[in-house]
Design a protein around this motif. Structure first.
Motif, short mmCIF file in Angstrom:
data_model
loop_
_atom_site.label_atom_id
_atom_site.label_comp_id
_atom_site.label_asym_id
_atom_site.label_seq_id
_atom_site.Cartn_x
_atom_site.Cartn_y
_atom_site.Cartn_z
N ASP A 37 19.39 35.35 18.79
CA ASP A 37 18.25 35.84 18.37
C ASP A 37 18.86 36.93 17.25
O ASP A 37 18.15 37.05 15.95
CB ASP A 37 17.39 36.61 19.20
CG ASP A 37 16.47 35.58 19.87
OD1 ASP A 37 16.49 34.47 19.51
OD2 ASP A 37 15.98 35.89 21.01
N ASP A 38 20.01 37.68 17.50
CA ASP A 38 20.32 38.53 16.73
C ASP A 38 21.04 38.15 15.68
O ASP A 38 21.84 37.65 15.85
CB ASP A 38 20.74 39.86 17.51
CG ASP A 38 19.75 40.36 18.50
OD1 ASP A 38 18.57 40.49 18.01
OD2 ASP A 38 20.19 40.55 19.81
N GLN A 39 21.02 38.75 14.20
CA GLN A 39 22.07 38.36 13.12
C GLN A 39 22.68 39.59 12.96
O GLN A 39 22.03 40.75 12.50
CB GLN A 39 21.36 37.77 12.25
CG GLN A 39 20.67 36.37 12.52
CD GLN A 39 20.09 35.83 11.07
OE1 GLN A 39 20.08 36.46 10.22
NE2 GLN A 39 19.39 34.72 11.29
N ALA A 40 24.10 39.56 12.77
CA ALA A 40 24.71 40.83 12.53
C ALA A 40 24.63 41.32 11.18
O ALA A 40 24.27 40.57 10.27
CB ALA A 40 26.31 40.49 12.68
N HIS A 41 24.27 42.70 11.06
CA HIS A 41 24.05 43.42 9.76
C HIS A 41 24.74 44.48 9.98
O HIS A 41 24.85 45.29 10.84
CB HIS A 41 22.72 43.20 9.24
CG HIS A 41 21.66 44.19 10.21
ND1 HIS A 41 21.23 43.47 11.38
CD2 HIS A 41 21.42 45.42 10.02
CE1 HIS A 41 20.43 44.71 11.83
NE2 HIS A 41 20.40 45.56 11.23
N VAL A 75 25.96 43.75 15.98
CA VAL A 75 26.10 42.16 16.57
C VAL A 75 25.10 41.81 17.35
O VAL A 75 24.28 40.46 16.90
CB VAL A 75 27.42 42.11 17.16
CG1 VAL A 75 27.68 40.75 17.61
CG2 VAL A 75 28.84 42.56 16.60
N LYS A 76 24.40 42.26 18.28
CA LYS A 76 23.61 41.83 18.96
C LYS A 76 22.96 42.87 19.92
O LYS A 76 23.55 43.83 20.00
CB LYS A 76 23.76 40.62 19.87
CG LYS A 76 24.81 40.83 20.98
CD LYS A 76 25.20 39.66 21.56
CE LYS A 76 26.39 40.01 22.70
NZ LYS A 76 26.89 38.84 23.33
N ARG A 77 21.58 42.54 20.53
CA ARG A 77 21.20 43.63 21.46
C ARG A 77 20.93 42.97 22.68
O ARG A 77 20.37 41.65 22.86
CB ARG A 77 19.67 43.96 20.67
CG ARG A 77 18.75 44.86 21.50
CD ARG A 77 17.58 45.48 20.94
NE ARG A 77 16.91 46.19 21.86
CZ ARG A 77 15.60 47.07 21.36
NH1 ARG A 77 15.43 46.79 20.29
NH2 ARG A 77 15.19 47.81 22.26
#
Length: 262
Positions: A37-41, A75-77
Motif C-alpha cells: 500500500d505504501d509508496q516510499a517518498h 518506506v511504509k507504515r
C-alpha cells in the motif's frame, strides 16, 4: 417459554484456542498489505531528532537518531509505526508521536491520518465466523454481508447448534444498522428472520423433525482490529413460530466473532 434444547458445551473452547492464531494471521496479513500500500517518498524531519527502533514497537531498541533538517525516505507504515530510510541507507522504525511534526519536502505538514477507517469504510463485502450460546446450547456460525452504505448492511448467517439428543440448524437474513461507523468500537442494531430446523439424533422415542420460522432483534458491538479485520459480539432475542401455535422466546449470545473485509 424457552425452547427445549439439550445443552451441549464444547465448541467454544476451540474458538478461544484459535484466537492467538487468528490474531497472528491478522498481523501477517496487515504487514503484507502495508508492503503493497505504501509508496516510499521523501519527508523532512522537523523535530529536534527522531529515534529509529529496530522494529515497529517500543519494545524494540533504539539504534539510530536522525537530526532535525535531515531528509529521509518514508518506506511504509504499520499501524502507528513508520519505517524510515536515511540517505546513508539506514532503515528503522519511528513512532507516530515523533512523526507528528514531520514535513513534506514542500514544507507542508505530513498527513498522518489513521488509515483504518478509510480502508474498512471503502470495502462493502465481509465474511466471518462466530461462536456463542443458543438457549443453553453452544452454537457455531458463519456469516457474510454486504454494506449498502456506511451505516446499513444486509447479512446472511448459517448456524449449527449441536445437542446431546438433537442437532439444530438455522439460516437467517437480516439488516444491521451501525450507529457510529467512524468509531473503532461501535454499537449496532440488527433485525431479521429465518428458518430453524431441528433434527433428533435418537430413535428411542418417536419424534419428528421440526422446521420453524424465527424472527429476531439484537444489539452488538464491533471492534476494528486493522484495516481488514474486526471482532464482534452480539445478543439476539429470538421468537420461534412453531407449528403448534406455541411461540417460544429464545435468548442467543454470540460471544466472539471474527470478520474480515474484502
Amino acid at each position: 417459554m424457552s425452547r427445549s434444547l439439550t445443552p451441549h458445551r464444547c465448541p467454544l473452547n476451540w474458538l478461544w484456542m484459535l484466537l492467538p492464531f487468528i490474531l497472528a494471521s491478522v498481523h501477517a496479513a496487515e504487514a503484507a498489505e502495508d508492503q503493497g500500500d505504501d509508496q516510499a517518498h521523501k519527508i523532512l524531519i522537523a523535530d529536534p531528532f527522531i529515534e529509529l527502533h529496530t522494529g515497529p514497537g517500543r519494545g524494540y531498541p533504539v539504534f539510530h537518531v536522525v537530526e532535525r533538517g535531515r531528509e529521509v525516505e518514508l518506506v511504509k507504515r504499520r499501524t502507528d509505526w513508520f519505517q524510515l530510510r536515511t540517505d546513508q541507507g539506514i532503515e528503522g522504525w519511528a513512532s507516530r508521536d515523533q512523526m507528528i511534526a514531520t514535513l513534506e519536502p514542500t514544507g507542508e505538514p505530513l498527513d498522518l491520518q489513521e488509515p483504518a477507517r478509510e480502508n474498512y469504510m471503502s470495502r462493502r463485502w465481509q465474511g466471518g465466523i462466530s461462536g456463542g450460546d443458543f438457549d443453553g446450547a453452544s452454537e457455531l456460525s458463519v456469516f457474510g454481508g454486504y454494506a449498502f452504505s456506511d451505516n446499513l448492511s444486509i447479512e446472511i448467517a448459517l448456524t449449527h447448534i449441536p445437542g446431546e439428543f438433537s442437532n439444530s440448524y438455522s439460516a437467517t437474513i437480516g439488516l444491521m444498522h451501525l450507529f457510529a461507523p467512524e468509531w473503532r468500537l461501535s454499537p449496532y442494531f440488527t433485525l431479521g428472520t429465518g428458518i430453524l430446523y431441528t433434527e433428533p439424533k435418537t430413535n428411542l422415542v418417536q419424534s419428528i423433525d421440526r422446521d420453524d420460522q424465527i424472527a429476531y432483534a439484537g444489539v452488538g458491538l464491533q471492534f476494528y482490529l486493522t484495516r481488514r479485520f474486526m471482532l464482534r459480539s452480539e445478543y439476539r432475542h429470538n421468537i420461534v413460530f412453531t407449528s403448534r401455535d406455541d411461540n417460544q422466546e429464545v435468548d442467543e449470545w454470540k460471544y466472539l466473532g471474527f470478520a474480515f473485509f474484502f
